[in-house]
Design a protein around this motif. Structure first.
Motif, PDB file in Angstrom:
ATOM      1  N   CYS A  21       0.821  -1.210   0.000  1.00  0.00           N
ATOM      2  CA  CYS A  21       0.000   0.000   0.000  1.00  0.00           C
ATOM      3  C   CYS A  21       0.856   1.261   0.000  1.00  0.00           C
ATOM      4  CB  CYS A  21      -0.951   0.011   1.192  1.00  0.00           C
ATOM      5  SG  CYS A  21      -0.134   0.022   2.811  1.00  0.00           S
ATOM      6  N   ALA A  22       2.091   1.169   0.508  1.00  0.00           N
ATOM      7  CA  ALA A  22       2.932   2.363   0.579  1.00  0.00           C
ATOM      8  C   ALA A  22       4.395   1.974   0.734  1.00  0.00           C
ATOM      9  CB  ALA A  22       2.514   3.252   1.743  1.00  0.00           C
ATOM     10  N   VAL A  23       5.264   2.888   0.284  1.00  0.00           N
ATOM     11  CA  VAL A  23       6.707   2.725   0.404  1.00  0.00           C
ATOM     12  C   VAL A  23       7.259   3.953   1.128  1.00  0.00           C
ATOM     13  CG1 VAL A  23       8.895   2.553  -0.858  1.00  0.00           C
ATOM     14  CG2 VAL A  23       6.856   1.361  -1.717  1.00  0.00           C
ATOM     15  N   LEU A  24       8.108   3.715   2.113  1.00  0.00           N
ATOM     16  CA  LEU A  24       8.814   4.804   2.789  1.00  0.00           C
ATOM     17  C   LEU A  24      10.257   4.761   2.333  1.00  0.00           C
ATOM     18  CD1 LEU A  24       9.043   7.079   4.887  1.00  0.00           C
ATOM     19  CD2 LEU A  24       9.576   5.311   6.595  1.00  0.00           C
ATOM     20  N   SER A  25      10.699   5.815   1.650  1.00  0.00           N
ATOM     21  CA  SER A  25      12.025   5.843   1.062  1.00  0.00           C
ATOM     22  C   SER A  25      12.973   6.692   1.882  1.00  0.00           C
ATOM     23  CB  SER A  25      11.946   6.399  -0.365  1.00  0.00           C
ATOM     24  OG  SER A  25      13.220   6.738  -0.852  1.00  0.00           O
ATOM     25  N   ALA A  26      14.152   6.130   2.196  1.00  0.00           N
ATOM     26  CA  ALA A  26      15.186   6.912   2.874  1.00  0.00           C
ATOM     27  C   ALA A  26      15.706   8.009   1.964  1.00  0.00           C
ATOM     28  CB  ALA A  26      16.332   6.005   3.300  1.00  0.00           C
ATOM     29  N   GLN A  27      15.645   7.785   0.640  1.00  0.00           N
ATOM     30  CA  GLN A  27      16.114   8.790  -0.314  1.00  0.00           C
ATOM     31  C   GLN A  27      15.280  10.060  -0.233  1.00  0.00           C
ATOM     32  OE1 GLN A  27      16.409   5.569  -0.982  1.00  0.00           O
ATOM     33  NE2 GLN A  27      18.628   5.637  -1.278  1.00  0.00           N
ATOM     34  N   HIS A  28      13.964   9.915  -0.075  1.00  0.00           N
ATOM     35  CA  HIS A  28      13.074  11.073  -0.070  1.00  0.00           C
ATOM     36  C   HIS A  28      12.566  11.416   1.322  1.00  0.00           C
ATOM     37  CE1 HIS A  28      12.015  10.365  -4.618  1.00  0.00           C
ATOM     38  NE2 HIS A  28      13.282  10.659  -4.396  1.00  0.00           N
ATOM     39  N   GLY A  29      12.593  10.448   2.241  1.00  0.00           N
ATOM     40  CA  GLY A  29      12.142  10.696   3.605  1.00  0.00           C
ATOM     41  C   GLY A  29      10.657  10.877   3.746  1.00  0.00           C
ATOM     42  N   THR A  30       9.917  10.496   2.715  1.00  0.00           N
ATOM     43  CA  THR A  30       8.471  10.681   2.745  1.00  0.00           C
ATOM     44  C   THR A  30       7.765   9.379   2.406  1.00  0.00           C
ATOM     45  OG1 THR A  30       8.486  11.380   0.410  1.00  0.00           O
ATOM     46  CG2 THR A  30       8.600  13.111   2.092  1.00  0.00           C
ATOM     47  N   LEU A  31       6.505   9.307   2.777  1.00  0.00           N
ATOM     48  CA  LEU A  31       5.658   8.156   2.486  1.00  0.00           C
ATOM     49  C   LEU A  31       5.109   8.282   1.067  1.00  0.00           C
ATOM     50  CD1 LEU A  31       2.940   6.736   4.865  1.00  0.00           C
ATOM     51  CD2 LEU A  31       2.429   7.149   2.465  1.00  0.00           C
ATOM     52  N   GLN A  32       5.261   7.239   0.285  1.00  0.00           N
ATOM     53  CA  GLN A  32       4.776   7.223  -1.096  1.00  0.00           C
ATOM     54  C   GLN A  32       3.670   6.175  -1.212  1.00  0.00           C
ATOM     55  OE1 GLN A  32       7.818   6.356  -4.044  1.00  0.00           O
ATOM     56  NE2 GLN A  32       6.302   5.434  -5.428  1.00  0.00           N
ATOM     57  N   ASN A  33       2.429   6.620  -1.392  1.00  0.00           N
ATOM     58  CA  ASN A  33       1.327   5.693  -1.601  1.00  0.00           C
ATOM     59  C   ASN A  33       1.432   5.076  -2.984  1.00  0.00           C
ATOM     60  OD1 ASN A  33      -0.770   5.588   0.679  1.00  0.00           O
ATOM     61  ND2 ASN A  33      -0.347   7.784   0.530  1.00  0.00           N
ATOM     62  N   THR A  34       1.192   3.771  -3.071  1.00  0.00           N
ATOM     63  CA  THR A  34       1.293   3.077  -4.353  1.00  0.00           C
ATOM     64  C   THR A  34       0.004   3.140  -5.147  1.00  0.00           C
ATOM     65  OG1 THR A  34       0.581   0.977  -3.391  1.00  0.00           O
ATOM     66  CG2 THR A  34       2.964   1.465  -3.363  1.00  0.00           C
ATOM     67  N   GLY A  35      -1.088   3.554  -4.510  1.00  0.00           N
ATOM     68  CA  GLY A  35      -2.391   3.545  -5.171  1.00  0.00           C
ATOM     69  C   GLY A  35      -3.156   2.256  -4.936  1.00  0.00           C
ATOM     70  N   HIS A  36      -2.507   1.286  -4.264  1.00  0.00           N
ATOM     71  CA  HIS A  36      -3.167   0.013  -3.968  1.00  0.00           C
ATOM     72  C   HIS A  36      -3.683   0.055  -2.530  1.00  0.00           C
ATOM     73  CE1 HIS A  36      -1.595  -1.457  -7.730  1.00  0.00           C
ATOM     74  NE2 HIS A  36      -0.352  -1.253  -7.330  1.00  0.00           N
ATOM     75  N   ASN A  37      -4.836   0.658  -2.350  1.00  0.00           N
ATOM     76  CA  ASN A  37      -5.353   0.857  -1.001  1.00  0.00           C
ATOM     77  C   ASN A  37      -5.800  -0.438  -0.325  1.00  0.00           C
ATOM     78  OD1 ASN A  37      -4.864   3.582  -1.206  1.00  0.00           O
ATOM     79  ND2 ASN A  37      -6.963   4.101  -1.803  1.00  0.00           N
ATOM     80  N   LEU A  38      -5.873  -1.517  -1.107  1.00  0.00           N
ATOM     81  CA  LEU A  38      -6.201  -2.816  -0.529  1.00  0.00           C
ATOM     82  C   LEU A  38      -4.936  -3.631  -0.232  1.00  0.00           C
ATOM     83  CD1 LEU A  38      -9.313  -3.863  -2.666  1.00  0.00           C
ATOM     84  CD2 LEU A  38      -9.285  -3.038  -0.309  1.00  0.00           C
ATOM     85  N   GLY A  39      -3.772  -3.050  -0.527  1.00  0.00           N
ATOM     86  CA  GLY A  39      -2.522  -3.728  -0.221  1.00  0.00           C
ATOM     87  C   GLY A  39      -2.363  -3.911   1.266  1.00  0.00           C
ATOM     88  N   THR A  40      -1.847  -5.059   1.679  1.00  0.00           N
ATOM     89  CA  THR A  40      -1.777  -5.385   3.106  1.00  0.00           C
ATOM     90  C   THR A  40      -0.407  -5.131   3.718  1.00  0.00           C
ATOM     91  OG1 THR A  40      -1.335  -7.684   2.511  1.00  0.00           O
ATOM     92  CG2 THR A  40      -3.621  -7.090   2.990  1.00  0.00           C
ATOM     93  N   TYR A  41       0.586  -4.711   2.903  1.00  0.00           N
ATOM     94  CA  TYR A  41       1.937  -4.533   3.416  1.00  0.00           C
ATOM     95  C   TYR A  41       2.452  -3.116   3.158  1.00  0.00           C
ATOM     96  CZ  TYR A  41       1.934  -9.605   3.781  1.00  0.00           C
ATOM     97  OH  TYR A  41       1.612 -10.895   4.100  1.00  0.00           O
TER      98      TYR A  41
END
Length: 342
Positions: free
Chosen positions: A98-118
């Motif tokens: 559902c989301a990726v937290l990147s050390a490169q950007h320091g921000t939460l990036q939503n993948t658009g898969h709101n039903l994703g469980t991880y």
């Protein structure tokens, strides 16, 4: 580095299994498994293969051209961003994350898969300032089961659960050989990449860190900015003829410590009194790995896995490695000084 060992006749230790088959075997141990987590691991492995190729192409000739042109180390900047894109795209193409937290950007990036469980936190290219000089670089990742409601966008709380809530953690080391090491909370497994076949192969099924070591790893250029107990500990290491091993890439330094024993230190400094490593993207996944391998990880005052983050970019000190060495080091940190006792 790990050496690839093929031994099809040894059924008790299936060294030589591909990562794909290893994942499938592990999935088969859980009849209720849906396969989502297995696909997530495959996506991480695919991105690692792509980044491995690009790391191998980022050599000195391009770096030299950039220096002559007055562009500095643009190779590392470009490769750092490329690695981030490889992993974030690989994780976004499936529906598991559902989301990726990147050390490169320091921000939460939503993948658009709101039903994703991880939810996946990662540093796509750790140690990228070493790009172009042949020193090992790494990718560090950790996986949480989301706590925000399914069907809604992910929130920071999905990444602020603390180390005891991790589902998995691991790293990829790009060096003389490329190694993927990960744990799902049932021991640590290590895989070596075979470039001719394009596959990761099982090299060690149960990685165990030695309880003792005779090496330490830290940035000694900052010694006089470290707290006095750390300075005293480093002096003691020298008096005991311990070896100093440090390349400036936490993944590479941790990898050596994991397989040979020792301790890795990232203390606070005068300029960074709360530490320099990210608790979420660096300290927690490394701590989860080392504990599964029989080692310890401490902030100097508590077990790293016991710390519940309050912010996505929260820094932390880190002392990690062989159990006996970390216990000795933290006892020195916590021991009151003579001034305090007076």
């Amino acid at each position: 580095m790990l050496q690839l060992m093929l031994n099809d006749d040894d059924l008790d230790l299936p060294v030589g299994l591909t990562l794909e088959r290893y994942i499938m075997q592990k999935q088969g141990e859980f009849p209720a498994a849906t396969g989502e987590f297995s696909q997530l691991l495959r996506d991480l492995a695919l991105a690692a293969k792509l980044v491995n190729h690009e790391v191998n192409q980022a050599g000195l000739p391009q770096l030299s051209m950039n220096v002559r042109a007055g562009l500095g180390n643009q190779t590392s900047q470009t490769l750092d961003e490329t690695a981030h894109l490889r992993f974030s795209r690989a994780l976004s193409r499936g529906s598991e994350v559902c989301a990726v937290l990147s050390a490169q950007h320091g921000t939460l990036q939503n993948t658009g898969h709101n039903l994703g469980t991880y939810a996946v936190a990662l540093d796509a290219l750790d140690g990228d300032t070493n790009t172009g000089v042949g020193i090992g670089l790494g990718t560090l990742f950790s996986i949480y089961r989301r706590v925000s409601p399914l069907g809604t966008p992910a929130t920071p709380h999905d990444f602020l659960q603390g180390g005891h809530k991790l589902v998995a953690a691991g790293y990829v080391l790009y060096g003389a050989s490329t190694v993927l090491v990960y744990t799902t909370g049932q021991g640590v497994a290590a895989f070596t990449f075979q470039p001719l076949l394009g596959e990761f192969y099982l090299a060690q099924q149960q990685v165990t860190i030695p309880s003792e070591g005779n090496s330490y790893s830290c940035n000694e250029g900052l010694t006089f900015q470290y707290p006095e107990p750390i300075q005293a500990y480093l002096t003691d290491c020298k008096q005991r003829s311990f070896s100093s091993r440090y390349v400036g890439s936490p993944v590479a330094d941790f990898h050596r410590t994991l397989f040979t024993g020792g301790v890795y230190l990232s203390p606070p400094t005068e300029a960074a009194p709360d530490g320099t490593l990210s608790l979420v993207t660096h300290c927690l996944p490394l701590a989860y790995l080392v504990v599964q391998a029989g080692g310890l990880a401490s902030t100097g005052s508590e077990n790293v896995l016991d710390v519940v983050p309050t912010g996505l970019q929260q820094p932390s000190p880190l002392y990690i490695g062989s159990r006996n060495m970390v216990e000795e080091l933290t006892s020195k940190i916590l021991q009151p000084s003579s001034a305090d006792e007076a």
